[in-house]
Write an enzyme that holds these catalytic residues in place. Structure first.
Site, PDB file in Angstrom:
ATOM      1  N   HIS A 122      37.792  23.303  14.493  1.00  0.00           N
ATOM      2  CA  HIS A 122      38.722  22.690  13.532  1.00  0.00           C
ATOM      3  C   HIS A 122      38.352  21.207  13.416  1.00  0.00           C
ATOM      4  O   HIS A 122      37.831  20.615  14.360  1.00  0.00           O
ATOM      5  CB  HIS A 122      40.140  22.838  14.100  1.00  0.00           C
ATOM      6  CG  HIS A 122      41.243  22.379  13.218  1.00  0.00           C
ATOM      7  ND1 HIS A 122      41.596  21.055  13.093  1.00  0.00           N
ATOM      8  CD2 HIS A 122      42.107  23.072  12.431  1.00  0.00           C
ATOM      9  CE1 HIS A 122      42.622  20.956  12.265  1.00  0.00           C
ATOM     10  NE2 HIS A 122      42.959  22.165  11.849  1.00  0.00           N
ATOM     11  N   ASP A 199      39.856  23.350  23.046  1.00  0.00           N
ATOM     12  CA  ASP A 199      40.929  23.179  22.069  1.00  0.00           C
ATOM     13  C   ASP A 199      41.831  24.415  22.153  1.00  0.00           C
ATOM     14  O   ASP A 199      41.451  25.502  21.738  1.00  0.00           O
ATOM     15  CB  ASP A 199      40.313  23.029  20.667  1.00  0.00           C
ATOM     16  CG  ASP A 199      41.358  22.968  19.565  1.00  0.00           C
ATOM     17  OD1 ASP A 199      42.548  23.190  19.842  1.00  0.00           O
ATOM     18  OD2 ASP A 199      40.969  22.681  18.416  1.00  0.00           O
ATOM     19  N   GLN A 202      45.063  27.352  19.181  1.00  0.00           N
ATOM     20  CA  GLN A 202      45.295  28.751  18.831  1.00  0.00           C
ATOM     21  C   GLN A 202      45.318  29.633  20.078  1.00  0.00           C
ATOM     22  O   GLN A 202      46.060  30.608  20.127  1.00  0.00           O
ATOM     23  CB  GLN A 202      44.206  29.249  17.865  1.00  0.00           C
ATOM     24  CG  GLN A 202      44.105  28.485  16.561  1.00  0.00           C
ATOM     25  CD  GLN A 202      45.255  28.777  15.594  1.00  0.00           C
ATOM     26  OE1 GLN A 202      45.979  29.758  15.729  1.00  0.00           O
ATOM     27  NE2 GLN A 202      45.437  27.908  14.610  1.00  0.00           N
ATOM     28  N   LYS A 225      52.793  25.207  16.658  1.00  0.00           N
ATOM     29  CA  LYS A 225      52.214  26.562  16.585  1.00  0.00           C
ATOM     30  C   LYS A 225      52.771  27.448  17.697  1.00  0.00           C
ATOM     31  O   LYS A 225      52.636  28.667  17.657  1.00  0.00           O
ATOM     32  CB  LYS A 225      50.688  26.504  16.705  1.00  0.00           C
ATOM     33  CG  LYS A 225      50.005  25.816  15.524  1.00  0.00           C
ATOM     34  CD  LYS A 225      48.512  25.905  15.661  1.00  0.00           C
ATOM     35  CE  LYS A 225      47.774  24.779  14.984  1.00  0.00           C
ATOM     36  NZ  LYS A 225      47.677  24.876  13.543  1.00  0.00           N
ATOM     37  N   CYS A 364      40.649  23.569   7.391  1.00  0.00           N
ATOM     38  CA  CYS A 364      40.192  22.406   8.167  1.00  0.00           C
ATOM     39  C   CYS A 364      38.982  22.766   9.031  1.00  0.00           C
ATOM     40  O   CYS A 364      38.910  22.398  10.217  1.00  0.00           O
ATOM     41  CB  CYS A 364      41.304  21.834   9.042  1.00  0.00           C
ATOM     42  SG  CYS A 364      42.689  21.218   8.105  1.00  0.00           S
TER      43      CYS A 364
HETATM   44  N1  PMP Z   1      42.554  22.997  16.452  1.00  0.00           N
HETATM   45  C1  PMP Z   1      42.787  24.213  15.927  1.00  0.00           C
HETATM   46  C2  PMP Z   1      41.921  25.367  16.343  1.00  0.00           C
HETATM   47  C3  PMP Z   1      43.822  24.375  15.006  1.00  0.00           C
HETATM   48  O1  PMP Z   1      44.053  25.586  14.477  1.00  0.00           O
HETATM   49  C4  PMP Z   1      44.624  23.255  14.659  1.00  0.00           C
HETATM   50  C5  PMP Z   1      45.752  23.379  13.656  1.00  0.00           C
HETATM   51  N2  PMP Z   1      45.431  24.086  12.498  1.00  0.00           N
HETATM   52  C6  PMP Z   1      44.352  22.027  15.257  1.00  0.00           C
HETATM   53  C7  PMP Z   1      43.298  21.929  16.140  1.00  0.00           C
HETATM   54  C8  PMP Z   1      45.145  20.799  14.947  1.00  0.00           C
HETATM   55  O2  PMP Z   1      46.469  20.920  15.399  1.00  0.00           O
HETATM   56  P1  PMP Z   1      47.541  19.851  14.944  1.00  0.00           P
HETATM   57  O3  PMP Z   1      47.438  19.714  13.459  1.00  0.00           O
HETATM   58  O4  PMP Z   1      48.833  20.456  15.354  1.00  0.00           O
HETATM   59  O5  PMP Z   1      47.256  18.588  15.647  1.00  0.00           O
END
Ligand code: PMP
Length: 406
Positions: A122, A199, A202, A225, A364
């Site tokens: 991401h 990370d 998920q 999440k 993203c």
């Molecule tokens: N890493 C992953 C794999 C994600 O899916 C997301 C959120 N879509 C993020 C990072 C970023 O999380 P946040 O926007 O809550 O900071």
């Protein structure tokens, strides 16, 4: 295993209608809905307990501080961390990874040093490292996914060189649903003396996580999440790494003493928490994690695995539907395109008219989308409260989209 019909009653929003149909919420990968216990906790704190934390000696400040600080232990338990002192509160994963980039990585990396990333990251686990590339000449080394969407841990380890300073990989891909063998990656990277950031945005949502078993150095998670409030989150940082970190944001709460000439800092983890934090969000986050632990993350994983198997079976009959990623044991995240027509946004709009919420776009993850040769997909991501009947509603919606667009 839990009774999903009963569990759904905990989430008030799930009984609402959208465009005349009962909501089918399949955008959990972007953000999950909140159980009543989280909503009630947030209301209770604002309505009955609220004050700033760590500051006052008065009753409400002490009460709020106690409830806020209790969450540190809850996060430690949820992640299997050895100590709550290894937990830093953040506003979410993005802040957690930026904290690592500024506080740990930046001071110890120079021109030619390398960070190994997977192509499936991401942007939150890419852009902070690009900052180091732009500002300090750090080199980003990319490892691609396999045709089935899996990430070969041995290929990640093969990318490590004597200049590698960090491996940063996702636990679960937010596009492909691929579960990465982060335990093997950590074991191999550590054997080469390289710390690992996983990370967990998920990963922590879909399965039980134990950072002590994974062995990783950094594991950021994001509250919204995990069925908690937006603006909440935390990062597990191994004690040895935390001791190596310089402060990131400066301000109140993270100091021991400030004079005209100098400043000394609070002990970690407070050293990395400047200013008034997301007090109520964090207390709500604690309620969400307690809810998940009561339900049992192994039960959540089993429920979602059953749903994913059912969805895969139903999707098989739709020979015009392309699903990105088919790695064994993948999480219940399905990024889809319709063969021969239909932009992801059109698919999403047609589904929305039937009350079905999915996400459309690049998620993203530009480098991954480029690798897949796509600009956008429609993504259905399942959560602990979704049902097989909702998979059927999704399939009906996709058939309609295919008729209209294909
Ligand atoms: N890493 C992953 C794999 C994600 O899916 C997301 C959120 N879509 C993020 C990072 C970023 O999380 P946040 O926007 O809550 O900071």
């Amino acid at each position: 295993m839990y009774d999903v019909t009963e569990v759904r009653k905990d989430f008030p929003i799930l009984s609402r209608e959208v465009h005349g149909s009962t909501l089918v919420y399949l955008d959990n990968g972007a953000s999950a809905q909140k159980p009543k216990v989280v909503i009630d906790t947030v209301t209770r704190v604002y309505g009955d307990e609220y004050a700033n934390v760590h500051r006052g000696l008065h009753y409400l400040s002490n009460l709020t501080t106690e409830h806020y600080e209790t969450v540190r232990g809850v996060v430690a338990r949820f992640l299997g961390a050895g100590s709550e002192r290894e937990i830093v509160f953040t506003s979410g994963t993005t802040e957690g990874i930026n904290l690592v980039a500024y506080a740990w990585a930046a001071p110890r990396m120079g021109p030619g040093d390398e960070i190994v990333l997977s192509i499936a990251e991401h942007h939150a686990n890419i852009v902070p490292w690009h900052f180091l590339r732009e500002r300090q000449g750090v080199k980003l080394v990319w490892v691609e996914t396999e045709p089935d969407g899996s990430l070969d841990a041995e290929k990640v380890l093969a990318a490590i060189t004597p200049r590698t300073r960090l491996v940063a990989v996702t636990h679960v891909s937010n596009v492909l649903g691929t579960v990465v063998d982060v335990t093997r990656i950590t074991e191999g990277a550590h054997a080469a003396g390289v710390p690992v950031l996983v990370d967990g945005s998920q990963g922590a949502v879909h399965m039980p996580v134990n950072v002590a078993e994974i062995g990783c150095d950094f594991y950021p998670i994001t509250g919204h999440k995990l069925y908690g409030p937006s603006g909440s989150g935390a990062i597990y940082i191994k004690a040895e790494r935390m001791a190596e970190m310089r402060p990131f944001m400066g301000g109140g709460d993270m100091i021991r003493e400030v004079t005209r000439e100098a400043v000394s800092y609070a002990d970690p983890p407070m050293k990395f928490e400047a200013g008034t934090p997301g007090i109520v969000q964090t207390i709500g986050f604690g309620a969400a994690l307690d809810y998940l632990m009561a339900l049992g993350m192994d039960n959540v994983a089993a429920h979602e695995a059953r749903l994913a198997a059912y969805a895969r079976e139903r999707f098989k009959a739709l020979n015009w539907l392309n699903i990105q990623g088919d790695a064994p044991g993948k999480a219940a995240i399905f990024s889809m395109t319709i063969e021969g027509g239909g932009h992801a946004h059109d698919i999403s709009t047609i589904l929305d008219q039937k009350g079905i919420a999915v996400r459309a776009g690049h998620h993203c993850a530009h480098p991954l989308m480029q690798h897949l040769g796509l600009t956008a997909t429609a993504r259905a991501s399942f959560g602990l409260y979704n049902t097989e009947a909702e998979v059927d509603r999704l399939v009906d919606g996709l058939e309609l989209a295919h008729r209209l667009l294909g």
